[in-house]
Scaffold this motif. Sequence first.
Motif, PDB file in Angstrom:
ATOM      1  N   ALA A 126      18.640   9.991  -8.309  1.00 57.87           N
ATOM      2  CA  ALA A 126      19.528  11.082  -7.963  1.00 57.87           C
ATOM      3  C   ALA A 126      18.931  12.222  -7.316  1.00 57.87           C
ATOM      4  N   ALA A 127      17.857  12.626  -7.728  1.00 58.52           N
ATOM      5  CA  ALA A 127      17.054  13.952  -7.285  1.00 58.52           C
ATOM      6  C   ALA A 127      16.262  13.676  -6.067  1.00 58.52           C
ATOM      7  N   GLY A 128      16.338  12.364  -5.391  1.00 59.06           N
ATOM      8  CA  GLY A 128      15.845  12.045  -4.326  1.00 59.06           C
ATOM      9  C   GLY A 128      14.350  11.119  -4.220  1.00 59.06           C
ATOM     10  N   VAL A 129      13.881  10.776  -5.619  1.00 59.65           N
ATOM     11  CA  VAL A 129      12.784  10.136  -5.753  1.00 59.65           C
ATOM     12  C   VAL A 129      12.909   8.488  -5.085  1.00 59.65           C
ATOM     13  N   PRO A 130      11.989   8.084  -4.182  1.00 58.84           N
ATOM     14  CA  PRO A 130      12.413   6.846  -3.669  1.00 58.84           C
ATOM     15  C   PRO A 130      12.242   5.681  -4.568  1.00 58.84           C
ATOM     16  N   THR A 131      12.979   4.606  -4.475  1.00 56.01           N
ATOM     17  CA  THR A 131      13.197   3.418  -5.038  1.00 56.01           C
ATOM     18  C   THR A 131      11.805   2.697  -5.295  1.00 56.01           C
ATOM     19  N   LEU A 132      11.376   1.942  -6.187  1.00 57.11           N
ATOM     20  CA  LEU A 132      10.236   1.467  -6.646  1.00 57.11           C
ATOM     21  C   LEU A 132       9.829   0.445  -5.378  1.00 57.11           C
ATOM     22  N   GLY A 133      10.569  -0.209  -4.846  1.00 56.54           N
ATOM     23  CA  GLY A 133      10.199  -1.319  -4.014  1.00 56.54           C
ATOM     24  C   GLY A 133      10.014  -0.639  -2.483  1.00 56.54           C
ATOM     25  N   VAL A 134      10.916   0.117  -2.197  1.00 57.60           N
ATOM     26  CA  VAL A 134      10.951   1.004  -0.983  1.00 57.60           C
ATOM     27  C   VAL A 134      10.649  -0.292   0.165  1.00 57.60           C
ATOM     28  N   ALA A 135       9.882  -0.288   1.231  1.00 59.55           N
ATOM     29  CA  ALA A 135       9.957  -1.181   2.170  1.00 59.55           C
ATOM     30  C   ALA A 135       9.499  -2.489   2.109  1.00 59.55           C
ATOM     31  N   TRP A 136       8.680  -2.727   0.741  1.00 58.27           N
ATOM     32  CA  TRP A 136       8.447  -4.008   0.136  1.00 58.27           C
ATOM     33  C   TRP A 136       9.491  -5.154   0.058  1.00 58.27           C
ATOM     34  N   LEU A 137      10.628  -4.554  -0.115  1.00 61.17           N
ATOM     35  CA  LEU A 137      11.801  -5.235  -0.395  1.00 61.17           C
ATOM     36  C   LEU A 137      12.260  -6.251   0.731  1.00 61.17           C
ATOM     37  N   ALA A 138      11.491  -5.753   1.925  1.00 62.82           N
ATOM     38  CA  ALA A 138      12.076  -6.670   2.897  1.00 62.82           C
ATOM     39  C   ALA A 138      11.363  -8.004   3.170  1.00 62.82           C
ATOM     40  N   GLY A 139      10.342  -8.138   2.514  1.00 62.78           N
ATOM     41  CA  GLY A 139       9.427  -9.383   2.634  1.00 62.78           C
ATOM     42  C   GLY A 139      10.394 -10.599   2.471  1.00 62.78           C
ATOM     43  N   PRO A 140      10.954 -10.932   1.397  1.00 67.36           N
ATOM     44  CA  PRO A 140      11.729 -12.168   1.573  1.00 67.36           C
ATOM     45  C   PRO A 140      13.051 -12.442   2.564  1.00 67.36           C
ATOM     46  N   VAL A 141      13.395 -11.074   3.018  1.00 68.17           N
ATOM     47  CA  VAL A 141      14.400 -11.108   4.016  1.00 68.17           C
ATOM     48  C   VAL A 141      13.635 -11.853   5.498  1.00 68.17           C
ATOM     49  N   LEU A 142      12.237 -11.409   5.609  1.00 65.35           N
ATOM     50  CA  LEU A 142      11.751 -11.733   6.868  1.00 65.35           C
ATOM     51  C   LEU A 142      11.192 -13.093   6.623  1.00 65.35           C
ATOM     52  N   ALA A 143      10.959 -13.667   5.399  1.00 62.06           N
ATOM     53  CA  ALA A 143      10.388 -15.025   5.219  1.00 62.06           C
ATOM     54  C   ALA A 143      11.582 -15.919   5.513  1.00 62.06           C
ATOM     55  N   TRP A 144      12.816 -15.531   4.854  1.00 59.67           N
ATOM     56  CA  TRP A 144      14.043 -16.545   5.022  1.00 59.67           C
ATOM     57  C   TRP A 144      14.343 -16.364   6.535  1.00 59.67           C
ATOM     58  N   ALA A 145      14.362 -15.400   7.237  1.00 60.08           N
ATOM     59  CA  ALA A 145      14.606 -15.424   8.588  1.00 60.08           C
ATOM     60  C   ALA A 145      13.559 -16.266   9.320  1.00 60.08           C
ATOM     61  N   VAL A 146      12.455 -16.315   9.014  1.00 55.58           N
ATOM     62  CA  VAL A 146      11.489 -17.150   9.893  1.00 55.58           C
ATOM     63  C   VAL A 146      11.759 -18.601   9.656  1.00 55.58           C
ATOM     64  N   ALA A 184       0.748  -1.168   0.024  1.00 57.61           N
ATOM     65  CA  ALA A 184       0.008  -0.195   0.075  1.00 57.61           C
ATOM     66  C   ALA A 184       0.908   1.158  -0.064  1.00 57.61           C
ATOM     67  N   TYR A 185       1.893   1.046   0.636  1.00 58.79           N
ATOM     68  CA  TYR A 185       2.962   2.362   0.645  1.00 58.79           C
ATOM     69  C   TYR A 185       3.697   2.505  -0.783  1.00 58.79           C
ATOM     70  N   VAL A 186       3.864   1.589  -1.158  1.00 59.78           N
ATOM     71  CA  VAL A 186       4.302   1.600  -2.635  1.00 59.78           C
ATOM     72  C   VAL A 186       3.498   2.239  -3.363  1.00 59.78           C
ATOM     73  N   CYS A 187       2.143   1.836  -3.408  1.00 55.44           N
ATOM     74  CA  CYS A 187       1.309   2.548  -4.245  1.00 55.44           C
ATOM     75  C   CYS A 187       1.126   3.828  -3.989  1.00 55.44           C
ATOM     76  N   VAL A 188       1.210   4.357  -2.715  1.00 56.02           N
ATOM     77  CA  VAL A 188       1.031   5.755  -2.411  1.00 56.02           C
ATOM     78  C   VAL A 188       2.348   6.514  -3.057  1.00 56.02           C
ATOM     79  N   VAL A 189       3.399   5.895  -2.822  1.00 55.67           N
ATOM     80  CA  VAL A 189       4.603   6.596  -3.431  1.00 55.67           C
ATOM     81  C   VAL A 189       4.653   6.705  -5.021  1.00 55.67           C
ATOM     82  N   ALA A 190       4.061   5.474  -5.642  1.00 50.08           N
ATOM     83  CA  ALA A 190       4.345   5.598  -7.152  1.00 50.08           C
ATOM     84  C   ALA A 190       2.896   6.579  -7.541  1.00 50.08           C
ATOM     85  N   VAL A 191       1.938   6.709  -6.844  1.00 43.96           N
ATOM     86  CA  VAL A 191       1.198   7.640  -7.395  1.00 43.96           C
ATOM     87  C   VAL A 191       1.575   9.038  -7.244  1.00 43.96           C
TER      88      VAL A 191
END
Length: 373
Positions: free
Chosen positions: A97-117, A25-32
């Motif tokens: 370079a102008a400061g626009v957030p990356t496309l994935g932002v916090a969503w990128l942490a999903g597999p990290v959490l899955a691997w950890a669990v 949901a946060y990714v969608c807000v940032v993309a819009v």
Amino acid sequence: MPTSPGGFEVPLWRAIAVFRVASLAYVCVVAVRHADRYAHPLAAAAVVLVMAAWTVLTAAAYARPSRRGWPLLVADLGVVLGVVLATPWVVGRAALAAGVPTLGVAWLAGPVLAWAVSGGRRRGTAAALVVGAGDLATRERIGESSLTGVILLLLAGVVVGHVARLAVTAEERLQRAVELEAATRERERLARDIHDSVLQVLALVQRRGAHLDGEAAELARLAGEQEAALRALIAGAAAPPADDGPADVRGLLGRYASPSVSLSAPAGPVPLPAPVARELAAATAAALDNVARHADGRAWVLVEDEEDTVTVSVRDDGPGFADGRLAEAAAQGRLGVARSIRGRIEELGGSVRITSTPGAGTEVELTVPRQRT
């Protein structure tokens, strides 16, 4: 009621699914908000749709324990890496370079959490390093903000992995506690029934036949031995140890105590791996069986708990035997001692020492190494 396997991990997997939805949901807000600054807005929308579809797919897949294997984990990491690597082209390096957030932002942490669990701190750290390295590889400049994101991923992998392993350990301990409680309740129920019937009958037979001669006296003696054995079993029996868990040697040997067999053991538990403890108890039982058949007298069992070994000594006051008698019996095909006693102990890496003197009894000393894990 026993807990289901992996029951304590279920809330963690649900939390990961909630995190993926919230971060999407946060990714969608940032993309819009930044769509007009993207180099390829339509491609950004397509990537967001892929992220949404993968979020739904992983939420359903991780909900089933049978699907939480390497294929899904690797695919999850691969999809996220694809989003990371597509970001410079979709967003544009100038916008980044102008400061626009990356496309994935916090969503990128999903597999990290899955691997950890799924595998603890090590897997979580490995996944965080892979995602972090991919993110840094897409940047023209590596600044403090980009390094902060990688460090947060590492912390998430380590902390969540540690909590997941604690949950698994707690579940295993709870399972053992529940099994022990159930076994204790069953033992108490059996103790009441046996005390009201079998023990009273055996005690009566022993008292009535103690002053008689012949076979009646022998029956009285046997009844007394069985009464003592049953009382020891009721008082000291424990839940069957797991195949890979520790077992108290005292509890396994306690069932052999009787009016004619005295057991001396340390006040505290004498733990050994369950298979080792059972083989040691079986070898002790074979030695006591030889006492009953050949010595026809009293036996004394001594348990010694030393730093690196556990020793069980079985001594009797029987007639004993001369040197070379065991070798002669083995040559004649009577392999009770060789197989039932020596064979068991030597397979455990231990040793057997038999000392006997004609007219002075026999002592069998069984020593096994303490196998620490």
